[in-house]
Scaffold this active site. Structure first.
Site, PDB file in Angstrom:
ATOM      1  N   LYS A 190       0.948  -1.251  -0.060  1.00  0.00           N
ATOM      2  CA  LYS A 190       0.041   0.205  -0.031  1.00  0.00           C
ATOM      3  C   LYS A 190       0.956   1.173  -0.032  1.00  0.00           C
ATOM      4  CE  LYS A 190      -1.984   2.883   1.967  1.00  0.00           C
ATOM      5  NZ  LYS A 190      -1.625   4.332   1.518  1.00  0.00           N
ATOM      6  N   GLU A 265       9.107   1.690  11.155  1.00  0.00           N
ATOM      7  CA  GLU A 265      10.345   2.557  11.087  1.00  0.00           C
ATOM      8  C   GLU A 265       9.665   4.057  10.934  1.00  0.00           C
ATOM      9  OE1 GLU A 265      13.332  -0.131   8.670  1.00  0.00           O
ATOM     10  OE2 GLU A 265      12.658   1.851   7.609  1.00  0.00           O
ATOM     11  N   CYS A 299      13.939  10.539   7.532  1.00  0.00           N
ATOM     12  CA  CYS A 299      13.770  10.369   8.702  1.00  0.00           C
ATOM     13  C   CYS A 299      15.184  10.480   9.438  1.00  0.00           C
ATOM     14  CB  CYS A 299      13.231   9.049   8.859  1.00  0.00           C
ATOM     15  SG  CYS A 299      14.290   7.838   7.731  1.00  0.00           S
ATOM     16  N   GLU A 396       9.162  16.822  15.128  1.00  0.00           N
ATOM     17  CA  GLU A 396       9.861  16.545  13.786  1.00  0.00           C
ATOM     18  C   GLU A 396       8.969  17.410  12.629  1.00  0.00           C
ATOM     19  OE1 GLU A 396       8.656  12.797  11.449  1.00  0.00           O
ATOM     20  OE2 GLU A 396      10.565  12.435  11.084  1.00  0.00           O
TER      21      GLU A 396
HETATM   22  P1  NAD Z   1       2.400   8.586   7.326  1.00  0.00           P
HETATM   23  O1  NAD Z   1       2.421   7.762   8.579  1.00  0.00           O
HETATM   24  O2  NAD Z   1       1.253   9.770   7.517  1.00  0.00           O
HETATM   25  O3  NAD Z   1       1.849   7.690   6.211  1.00  0.00           O
HETATM   26  C1  NAD Z   1       2.804   6.535   5.920  1.00  0.00           C
HETATM   27  C2  NAD Z   1       1.885   5.577   5.188  1.00  0.00           C
HETATM   28  O4  NAD Z   1       1.015   5.050   6.258  1.00  0.00           O
HETATM   29  C3  NAD Z   1       1.140   6.131   4.016  1.00  0.00           C
HETATM   30  O5  NAD Z   1       1.113   5.043   3.016  1.00  0.00           O
HETATM   31  C4  NAD Z   1      -0.154   6.127   4.886  1.00  0.00           C
HETATM   32  O6  NAD Z   1      -1.362   6.159   3.710  1.00  0.00           O
HETATM   33  C5  NAD Z   1      -0.276   5.116   5.486  1.00  0.00           C
HETATM   34  N1  NAD Z   1      -1.413   5.132   6.731  1.00  0.00           N
HETATM   35  C6  NAD Z   1      -1.777   6.411   7.101  1.00  0.00           C
HETATM   36  N2  NAD Z   1      -2.606   6.014   8.472  1.00  0.00           N
HETATM   37  C7  NAD Z   1      -2.622   4.718   8.416  1.00  0.00           C
HETATM   38  C8  NAD Z   1      -3.353   3.735   9.363  1.00  0.00           C
HETATM   39  N3  NAD Z   1      -4.428   4.143  10.224  1.00  0.00           N
HETATM   40  N4  NAD Z   1      -3.175   2.605   9.129  1.00  0.00           N
HETATM   41  C9  NAD Z   1      -2.439   1.864   8.140  1.00  0.00           C
HETATM   42  N5  NAD Z   1      -1.732   2.767   7.260  1.00  0.00           N
HETATM   43  C10 NAD Z   1      -1.843   4.139   7.376  1.00  0.00           C
HETATM   44  O7  NAD Z   1       3.833   9.168   7.011  1.00  0.00           O
HETATM   45  P2  NAD Z   1       4.105  10.142   6.014  1.00  0.00           P
HETATM   46  O8  NAD Z   1       3.758  11.501   6.208  1.00  0.00           O
HETATM   47  O9  NAD Z   1       3.801   9.362   4.594  1.00  0.00           O
HETATM   48  O10 NAD Z   1       5.718  10.125   5.972  1.00  0.00           O
HETATM   49  C11 NAD Z   1       6.552  10.716   6.849  1.00  0.00           C
HETATM   50  C12 NAD Z   1       7.221  10.042   8.062  1.00  0.00           C
HETATM   51  O11 NAD Z   1       7.608   8.691   7.792  1.00  0.00           O
HETATM   52  C13 NAD Z   1       8.020  10.927   8.850  1.00  0.00           C
HETATM   53  O12 NAD Z   1       7.470  11.003  10.052  1.00  0.00           O
HETATM   54  C14 NAD Z   1       9.209  10.158   8.861  1.00  0.00           C
HETATM   55  O13 NAD Z   1      10.210  10.385   9.581  1.00  0.00           O
HETATM   56  C15 NAD Z   1       8.819   8.816   8.657  1.00  0.00           C
HETATM   57  N6  NAD Z   1       9.822   8.101   7.878  1.00  0.00           N
HETATM   58  C16 NAD Z   1      10.496   7.059   8.709  1.00  0.00           C
HETATM   59  C17 NAD Z   1      11.569   6.268   8.068  1.00  0.00           C
HETATM   60  C18 NAD Z   1      12.560   5.568   8.753  1.00  0.00           C
HETATM   61  O14 NAD Z   1      13.206   4.463   8.172  1.00  0.00           O
HETATM   62  N7  NAD Z   1      12.366   5.512  10.162  1.00  0.00           N
HETATM   63  C19 NAD Z   1      11.872   6.568   6.689  1.00  0.00           C
HETATM   64  C20 NAD Z   1      11.146   7.284   5.859  1.00  0.00           C
HETATM   65  C21 NAD Z   1      10.063   8.140   6.774  1.00  0.00           C
END
Ligand code: NAD
Length: 503
Positions: A190, A265, A299, A396
């Site tokens: 997804k 992550e 991240c 963040e």
């Molecule tokens: P997000 O959590 O909003 O979304 C990530 C994914 O989760 C998307 O595909 C979204 O559709 C899905 N999602 C959202 N709500 C959900 C739910 N209730 N159930 C299942 N899936 C759901 O994050 P974002 O804004 O897309 O990405 C940015 C974040 O990702 C930042 O916090 C960043 O630090 C983090 N990030 C972490 C790493 C790491 O390796 N630690 C790497 C890249 C990004």
């Protein structure tokens, strides 16, 4: 023709098929319309519509999970060499289409071609690396006891869900999907709703390389609908998630009834600590690179600079000079260093911190402004005169925004570095070896680099502590997540079995 015009012409060629057909879901090797029709994805460069995206729901996820479950046994039982060769063909396919992946990714996310051309190739590397691990993935141990020959083996856990964010979607997807496939799992992916294009390219490349239908399925949709359904689906054995920390908590909650294994992550507010004995030229380059590359939407970015007070004035002055010269512009211009932020919502969040910083008493020493109004562009920003309790030091921001905080002693630096909910990465700059040993020992982070920016080496563990995540990727750690340990004990003789009801 300029390099920018050339890239735009090529991009338009690559986008034609998306404009005509959108990005349908891909389930069991078939294009499937979203159960709820379509939504549209926009480019942050000029806010125009890119294409229709399948609006997947729980019904689409159910169909994909069933397809992944149906494909599982054959994929699990495919001989290792055959699986390895197939993964290498996927890597070859990614390399062959690296330009298309990079240009589409830039247009979809606002990331610059400067960094995304490498991200596509790193995606291929992920497949190549895990292809090479396939041969030993199931190996186990021989743990003999007096009466038994005990052996262990690893078996793939089953169909898994992969949920990815929008910041570097292609690379992050391969990071999860390559080890899952190498382990023998089938996958329902997804992708983030804001950046669906390259997930489509990945499943196409994988199928063209010969991946059997149903082994990798892609369902587009919103997190709270399609993502939630994936976490709740009883046929899905585990969820590999990359995204925000608060979404990570939801992933755990949503998977509780079906006892999902989760790998999370999550976010970071990573410190870079610069001591006065460090190589300050290299430290400066690394500080700038680790927050202003990839639009700061990274991240592992070092978004908190902890700088020793003895060198602070000079270091900040050099920082301001360099940050003010960073080139913000069209992401397809090879000279551009920072492109637009992903979306209106994210742009509002990031720019909101400019006022928050001022209100809390920090100084906006560089940037703090938007650029034009065609897309979601901001100037790279530096906050000085900050303290670690300010929101700009604790939350963040996930943009090209750095908060600089002075410290006097090693003890104070350590206490500031650890005073955060997060614990993903830390970067330490010092030429005092014993200080580096002491400091890294007590720094609360999953990954630490000394006198270096973040340089990823695939066999090493990747992941965070505290609110930055649970679990590790990379090397054999990936297989530990996508596989189950199985123990079998074979009696080596006729040992005594306690008899009940026999007297
Ligand atoms: P997000 O959590 O909003 O979304 C990530 C994914 O989760 C998307 O595909 C979204 O559709 C899905 N999602 C959202 N709500 C959900 C739910 N209730 N159930 C299942 N899936 C759901 O994050 P974002 O804004 O897309 O990405 C940015 C974040 O990702 C930042 O916090 C960043 O630090 C983090 N990030 C972490 C790493 C790491 O390796 N630690 C790497 C890249 C990004």
């Amino acid at each position: 023709m300029s390099a920018l015009d050339d890239n735009i012409t090529k991009l338009n060629g690559y986008l034609e098929r998306f404009r005509a057909h959108g990005t349908p879901n891909r389930i069991a090797g078939q294009d499937v319309a979203g159960a709820r029709g379509v939504f549209q994805t926009h480019t942050p460069v000029d806010k125009s519509v890119i294409c229709d995206v399948a609006h997947g729901t729980a019904a689409d996820i159910d169909r994909a999970a069933r397809a992944a479950a149906a494909a599982f046994a054959d994929w699990r039982d495919m001989p290792a060499k055959q699986r390895r060769d197939l993964l290498i063909r996927i890597a070859d396919g990614i390399e062959a289409r690296a330009e298309e992946i990079a240009l589409c990714e830039c247009w979809d996310t606002g990331q610059t071609i400067k960094f995304m051309s490498k991200a596509a190739l790193r995606g291929a590397e992920n497949f190549r690396y895990f292809a090479d691990q396939v041969g030993g993935a199931r190996d186990g141990q021989h743990l003999p006891s007096p009466t038994l020959m005990n052996v262990t083996t690893r078996v793939p856990i089953g169909p898994v869900g992969v949920i990815t964010p929008w910041n570097t979607p292609f690379m992050l997807s391969t990071w999860k999907i390559a080890p899952a496939l190498a382990a023998g799992c089938t996958v329902v992916h997804k992708p983030a709703e804001a950046s669906p294009l390259t997930a489509r390219l990945l499943v196409e490349i994988a199928e063209e390389a010969g991946l059997p239908p149903g082994v990798l399925n892609t369902v587009n949709g919103y997190g709270e609908e399609a993502g939630k359904a994936l976490c709740e689906h009883p046929l899905i054995r585990a969820i590999a998630f990359v995204g925000e920390s608060r979404t990570g908590s939801q992933i755990i909650r949503q998977g509780a009834d079906t006892l999902k294994r989760n790998h999370l992550e999550l976010g970071g507010k990573n410190p870079v600590i610069v001591f006065d004995d460090a190589d300050l030229d290299r430290a400066l380059d690394a500080v700038i690179f680790m927050i202003y590359s990839i639009n700061g939407e990274r991240c592992t970015s070092s978004s908190r600079l902890l700088v020793q007070d003895t060198i602070r004035a000079d270091f900040e002055a050099r920082l301001i000079e360099r940050v003010s010269k960073i080139k913000v512009g069209h992401p397809l211009d090879p000279e551009t260093e920072i492109g637009p932020l992903i979306s209106a919502e994210h742009f509002d969040k990031v720019t909101g911190y400019f006022d928050i910083a001022r209100a809390d008493g920090a100084t906006v020493a560089a940037g703090g402004t938007t650029v034009g109004d065609e897309g979601y562009f901001v100037r790279p920003t530096l906050f000085t005169n900050a303290t670690n309790d300010m929101r700009i030091a604790q939350e963040e921001i996930f943009g090209p925004v750095l908060t600089s905080i002075p410290f006097a002693t090693e003890e104070e630096a350590l206490s500031l570095a650890n005073d955060t909910a997060y614990g993903l990465t830390g970067y330490v700059w010092t030429n005092d070896l014993t200080r580096a040993l002491r400091f890294t020992n007590r720094l609360e982070a999953g990954m630490i680099w000394v006198n270096s920016e973040n340089v990823r080496h695939l066999p090493t563990p990747f992941g965070g502590v505290k609110a930055s995540g649970i679990g590790r990727d990379g090397g054999d750690w990936s297989f530990e997540f996508y596989m189950e340990q199985k123990h079998v004990g074979f009696a080596t003789g006729q040992h005594k079995i306690t008899r009940l009801g026999a007297s």
